[in-house]
Design a protein around this motif. Structure first.
Motif, short mmCIF file in Angstrom:
data_model
loop_
_atom_site.label_atom_id
_atom_site.label_comp_id
_atom_site.label_asym_id
_atom_site.label_seq_id
_atom_site.Cartn_x
_atom_site.Cartn_y
_atom_site.Cartn_z
N ALA A 57 -50.72 -25.17 2.45
CA ALA A 57 -50.36 -25.86 1.21
C ALA A 57 -51.05 -25.25 0.00
O ALA A 57 -50.56 -25.36 -1.13
CB ALA A 57 -50.70 -27.35 1.32
N LEU A 58 -52.17 -24.60 0.22
CA LEU A 58 -52.92 -24.00 -0.89
C LEU A 58 -52.38 -22.63 -1.29
O LEU A 58 -52.88 -22.01 -2.23
CB LEU A 58 -54.41 -23.90 -0.51
N LYS A 59 -51.39 -22.16 -0.59
CA LYS A 59 -50.63 -20.97 -0.96
C LYS A 59 -51.50 -19.75 -1.26
O LYS A 59 -51.37 -19.10 -2.30
CB LYS A 59 -49.73 -21.28 -2.15
N GLY A 60 -52.44 -19.46 -0.37
CA GLY A 60 -53.26 -18.26 -0.50
C GLY A 60 -54.42 -18.36 -1.47
O GLY A 60 -55.13 -17.39 -1.69
N LYS A 61 -54.66 -19.53 -2.03
CA LYS A 61 -55.76 -19.68 -2.99
C LYS A 61 -57.11 -19.88 -2.33
O LYS A 61 -58.14 -19.70 -2.96
CB LYS A 61 -55.45 -20.82 -3.95
N MET A 62 -57.11 -20.24 -1.05
CA MET A 62 -58.37 -20.40 -0.31
C MET A 62 -59.03 -19.05 -0.18
O MET A 62 -58.41 -18.08 0.23
CB MET A 62 -58.07 -21.01 1.07
N GLY A 63 -60.30 -18.97 -0.54
CA GLY A 63 -61.03 -17.70 -0.49
C GLY A 63 -60.94 -16.93 -1.80
O GLY A 63 -61.66 -15.97 -1.99
N GLY A 64 -60.07 -17.37 -2.70
CA GLY A 64 -59.95 -16.75 -4.01
C GLY A 64 -60.40 -17.74 -5.06
O GLY A 64 -61.59 -17.86 -5.37
N GLU A 65 -59.42 -18.49 -5.60
CA GLU A 65 -59.75 -19.51 -6.60
C GLU A 65 -60.60 -20.63 -6.01
O GLU A 65 -61.36 -21.28 -6.72
CB GLU A 65 -58.46 -20.12 -7.16
N LEU A 66 -60.41 -20.87 -4.73
CA LEU A 66 -61.13 -21.94 -4.05
C LEU A 66 -62.03 -21.32 -2.99
O LEU A 66 -61.55 -20.75 -2.02
CB LEU A 66 -60.14 -22.92 -3.43
#
Length: 80
Positions: A57-66
């Motif tokens: 659901a986070l669409k690839g933002k985990m490890g980047g923005e989050l």
């Protein structure tokens, strides 16, 4: 740039519209959150699969923005 709690909630609400979602900023930096998600979407799924759905659901933002997300997932029956 860190992800705001509102952006995190928006992603989670989009993926789990029936969910009861609680978000806590653990470090006050917009980079370390705890999310408690109670949704029927998790029924019949083990904890690993539930968390995979959240990460998707986070669409690839985990490890980047989050940077960090502590997850607590359950169904309404499990949550009581």
């Amino acid at each position: 740039m860190p992800m705001s709690a509102d952006d995190l909630r928006a992603h989670l609400t989009e993926a789990f519209p029936d969910a009861d979602i609680a978000i806590e900023d653990l470090a006050g930096d917009g980079d370390h959150y705890r999310a408690r998600i109670v949704s029927e979407a998790f029924r019949g799924l083990n904890r690993v699969r539930q968390h995979q759905l959240v990460y998707a659901a986070l669409k690839g933002k985990m490890g980047g923005e989050l940077h960090a997300l502590a997850l607590e997932t359950s169904t309404p029956i499990e949550a009581g």
